[in-house]
Design a protein around this motif. Structure first.
Motif, PDB file in Angstrom:
ATOM      1  N   ARG A  76       0.828  -1.068   0.203  1.00 16.36           N
ATOM      2  CA  ARG A  76       0.096   0.053  -0.104  1.00 16.36           C
ATOM      3  C   ARG A  76       0.697   1.323   0.056  1.00 16.36           C
ATOM      4  N   PHE A  77       2.126   1.320   0.759  1.00 15.37           N
ATOM      5  CA  PHE A  77       2.768   2.330   0.711  1.00 15.37           C
ATOM      6  C   PHE A  77       3.424   2.555  -0.684  1.00 15.37           C
ATOM      7  N   GLN A  94       2.099   1.698  -3.333  1.00 17.37           N
ATOM      8  CA  GLN A  94       1.049   2.189  -4.470  1.00 17.37           C
ATOM      9  C   GLN A  94       0.843   3.718  -4.051  1.00 17.37           C
ATOM     10  N   ARG A  95       0.705   3.836  -2.956  1.00 13.59           N
ATOM     11  CA  ARG A  95       0.409   5.439  -2.649  1.00 13.59           C
ATOM     12  C   ARG A  95       1.568   6.328  -3.194  1.00 13.59           C
ATOM     13  N   HIS A  96       2.654   6.026  -3.253  1.00 10.51           N
ATOM     14  CA  HIS A  96       3.852   6.510  -3.840  1.00 10.51           C
ATOM     15  C   HIS A  96       3.941   6.402  -5.149  1.00 10.51           C
ATOM     16  N   ARG A  97       3.035   5.565  -5.869  1.00  7.20           N
ATOM     17  CA  ARG A  97       2.961   5.427  -7.329  1.00  7.20           C
ATOM     18  C   ARG A  97       4.130   4.521  -7.638  1.00  7.20           C
TER      19      ARG A  97
END
Length: 137
Positions: A64-65, A67-70
């Motif tokens: 998730r980390f 993903q959040r930072h693309r």
């Protein structure tokens, strides 16, 4: 992991010898003991599932980390090793996890990722253990 006040239930049913079926929602898992402990090695042990829940929670939070930072999380892995205590009560004494990242992170992002995975739900539950009750019907 989405927050839920309660998970409906988990059922564990004896299958044969040291083998048990674990039913979680629509999923069935098998737990067993290795041959050396009198089992048929048909699945992981409950202790291995315990450590696996921690490792998979860390993997989820790491994913998730990213993903959040693309950033790509394709191929993200977490490897966990554990030691059992030498004294009583029988328990896991130490867990070591290594996050195998599919991308390079700057030092500041590595620190941020560590802060996130260091507080996954399972890890938090070990730090502040839940009240556990056992009743017999």
């Amino acid at each position: 992991m989405p927050r839920s006040p309660t998970l409906a239930h988990i059922d564990v049913t004896h299958v044969a010898e040291q083998t048990y079926a674990v039913f979680i929602r629509d999923h069935e898992l098998t737990v067993d003991q290795p041959f050396s402990a009198g089992g048929d090695d048909d699945g992981p042990t409950p202790v291995e599932l315990f450590v696996s829940s921690l490792a998979s929670c860390v993997a989820y939070y790491a994913g998730r980390f990213l993903q959040r930072h693309r950033l790509s999380y394709e191929g993200l892995r977490v490897r966990a090793e554990f030691d059992m205590a030498d004294d009583r009560p029988t328990r896991v004494a130490a867990v070591r996890m290594r996050i195998l990242l599919p991308v390079r992170l700057s030092e500041s992002r590595r620190r941020a990722l560590y802060a996130v995975v260091n507080h996954c739900t399972v890890h938090n539950s070990l730090r502040q253990p839940p009240e556990i009750s056992v009743v017999m019907d």
